[in-house]
Design a protein around this motif. Structure first.
Motif, PDB file in Angstrom:
ATOM      1  N   TRP A 458      26.951  -7.351  37.020  1.00 46.04           N
ATOM      2  CA  TRP A 458      27.844  -7.479  38.185  1.00 46.04           C
ATOM      3  C   TRP A 458      27.863  -8.947  38.616  1.00 46.04           C
ATOM      4  N   PRO A 459      28.798  -9.342  39.478  1.00 44.60           N
ATOM      5  CA  PRO A 459      28.883 -10.754  39.873  1.00 44.60           C
ATOM      6  C   PRO A 459      27.627 -11.220  40.596  1.00 44.60           C
ATOM      7  N   THR A 467      27.257 -11.381  47.538  1.00 43.95           N
ATOM      8  CA  THR A 467      27.635 -10.368  46.554  1.00 43.95           C
ATOM      9  C   THR A 467      26.410  -9.622  46.037  1.00 43.95           C
ATOM     10  N   SER A 468      26.446  -8.300  46.136  1.00 44.81           N
ATOM     11  CA  SER A 468      25.316  -7.463  45.737  1.00 44.81           C
ATOM     12  C   SER A 468      25.841  -6.175  45.117  1.00 44.81           C
ATOM     13  N   ARG A 469      25.034  -5.591  44.265  1.00 41.21           N
ATOM     14  CA  ARG A 469      25.329  -4.284  43.674  1.00 41.21           C
ATOM     15  C   ARG A 469      24.630  -3.221  44.493  1.00 41.21           C
ATOM     16  N   GLU A 470      25.372  -2.218  44.934  1.00 39.04           N
ATOM     17  CA  GLU A 470      24.783  -1.114  45.678  1.00 39.04           C
ATOM     18  C   GLU A 470      24.538   0.060  44.736  1.00 39.04           C
ATOM     19  N   PHE A 471      23.306   0.552  44.733  1.00 34.97           N
ATOM     20  CA  PHE A 471      22.939   1.714  43.931  1.00 34.97           C
ATOM     21  C   PHE A 471      22.707   2.911  44.844  1.00 34.97           C
ATOM     22  N   GLY A 472      23.463   3.980  44.619  1.00 31.88           N
ATOM     23  CA  GLY A 472      23.236   5.221  45.346  1.00 31.88           C
ATOM     24  C   GLY A 472      23.853   5.287  46.719  1.00 31.88           C
TER      25      GLY A 472
END
Length: 490
Positions: A458-459, A467-472
């Protein structure tokens, strides 16, 4: 694959064993290999010493002795204590022992607040990483006062020196296990994640790894003066001089029994606020030599700037401790409860405003979120911002899946997802009987991608700050707002 695998290390040959032989998940385990001599006698409170070499094949079939001496009871992660003196050892999990492979390597550092934890946890078994082409190593280190306490006449940060010695062993030996010493990623969770950031920020450790993965990192960064005071206080409790001879005159068991008395005793919400006021009792100290300055300051100055970093936290690391708060506390306004930790009224108001949804769950939940943000989530943002000018990227994530048994997206809950180990012992106690395998597939896949290529998919944070990846979670997969609720504390 019927014969037990034997690998020749720099110290001597070791014999491991196969798991799932004849299947796509076949891998070999080599357990309890010493990377240093037992830290006892004159070696207690000393820097780690390389192991004595051996010539006969040495069985590496069982986990070695752990620095964790007592059974901690039921903890979030099962981490068993194993008796014995030779506590400085590594466990290697590999799909290609003795082969010609040059696979990426994950070196895992366990958590436990720098006072507990064990590399022998079944949750840290690297078989699923092996299945996906990653050699995995877990390392041990001295804990508590023996590993991190200030002792006049002894080398500081002995636990940190153990991490370095373990990583030196990996550089020297991992090729014989099918790993590439030029593609080593250090990873860890909680105090282990803090260890990762400490090593990433240390000039003396830069040659030992090439990327870093900090899961729910908890930094200690103990000031030297505070460490000295705690050591002197402990010496007073033990009735000895605060030097090497004094502390060596006391058994390890006696030190372990009383080391917690060097800080004020706290329970319930006091335990939470104690993390704010006192910090972690034992852990890496700013000694001016090995650990020269606080980790975030060093990262901001460019140390470790050439190494990719994956970092993140769960939404409510410590909030479940607030569930133990006295019934009456639940009726005290959140603003009042937060005064001890947030004395600046403007910051306190900004933080309460940014956390309206959590505030609606009650004052105790709000205090738990504050400690989570203070210790973990604000650190993610501070580290990512400190590395904004780094040559290598920083990738952030936020874990938001809520445990059906704990009621929160709590501390340690994400570990079996990263390891793709939802079927392992006692995961159901934390994640319920049917945790989502699809989420484990996403997270484990991101980890393998990061370990293999240096990018999780992801970026990066600085693509669009935050910018962050959200899990769940229920919202977008990638967002710039995952850490907004902690920004008032940054």
């Amino acid at each position: 694959m019927t014969e037990a695998p034997v690998v020749h290390t720099a110290s001597g040959p070791v014999r491991g064993f196969w798991r799932d032989a004849g299947t796509p998940e076949a891998s070999a385990a080599f357990l309890g290999i010493p990377f240093a001599q037992a830290p006892v006698g004159d070696r207690r409170f000393a820097a780690p010493v390389p192991p004595e070499p051996w010539t006969e094949v040495r069985d590496a079939l069982e986990y070695g002795a752990t620095a964790l001496r007592r059974d901690p009871g039921e903890t979030l992660i099962p981490e068993p204590p194993i008796p014995g003196n030779a506590t400085l050892n590594v466990n290697v999990f590999t799909p290609s022992p003795g082969g010609d492979e040059t696979l990426p390597v994950l070196v895992w550092i366990h958590g436990g607040g720098y006072t507990e934890g064990s590399p022998a946890s079944p949750w840290y078994d690297g078989s699923r990483f092996n299945r996906d082409g990653v050699v995995t190593v877990s390392i041990s280190y001295r804990l508590g006062f023996d590993g991190f306490g200030y002792i006049e006449g002894a080398p500081h940060n002995r636990g940190v020196r153990d991490w370095i010695a373990g990583l030196e062993w990996v550089q020297q030996n991992i090729a014989a296990f099918g790993g590439d010493p030029g593609r080593v990623t250090i990873g860890g969770q909680s105090a282990g994640g803090g260890a990762v950031l400490t090593l990433l920020s240390m000039p003396a450790a830069q040659h030992l790894f090439h990327a870093a993965m900090a899961i729910s990192p908890a930094l200690a960064d103990v000031p030297a003066d505070s460490a000295r005071e705690r050591g002197e206080r402990l010496a007073g409790i033990l009735g000895v001089e605060a030097d090497v001879a004094g502390f060596r005159s006391v058994s390890e068991g006696r030190v372990l029994k009383v080391q917690s008395q060097a800080l004020p005793a706290r329970k319930g919400l006091g335990l939470l606020t104690g993390l704010i006021e006192d910090g972690l009792p034992w852990g890496p100290m700013i000694d001016g030599e090995l650990v020269t300055r606080p980790a975030v300051d060093a990262l901001r100055a460019g140390v470790g700037a050439d190494k990719p970093l994956l970092i993140g936290a769960t939404d409510d690391e410590f909030t479940m401790i607030a569930d133990q708060a006295p019934w009456a506390v639940r009726f005290v306004p959140a603003g009042v409860l937060l005064r001890a930790g947030l004395r600046d009224r403007r910051v306190r108001r900004a933080y309460l405003t940014a956390n309206r949804a959590q505030r609606a769950k009650g004052p105790a939940a709000m205090v738990g979120r504050f400690v989570t943000d203070h210790v973990f989530r604000s650190l993610v943002a501070r580290v990512a911002e400190a590395r904004s000018g780094a040559d290598a990227e920083t990738w952030a994530y936020a874990f938001r899946w809520v445990s059906p048994t704990k009621g929160w997206s709590c501390h340690c809950l994400d570990v079996p997802f990263w390891f793709d180990g939802l079927d392992r012992v006692r995961v159901d106690a934390l994640a319920g009987p049917r945790p989502p395998q699809s989420l484990a597939d996403e997270m484990h896949g991101a980890a393998v991608s990061f370990l293999s290529s240096g990018a999780p998919g992801w970026p990066a944070w600085r693509t669009d700050p935050g910018t962050s990846r959200e899990f769940g979670g229920d919202g977008p997969t990638v967002t710039t707002t995952a850490y907004d609720s902690a920004l008032a504390l940054v």
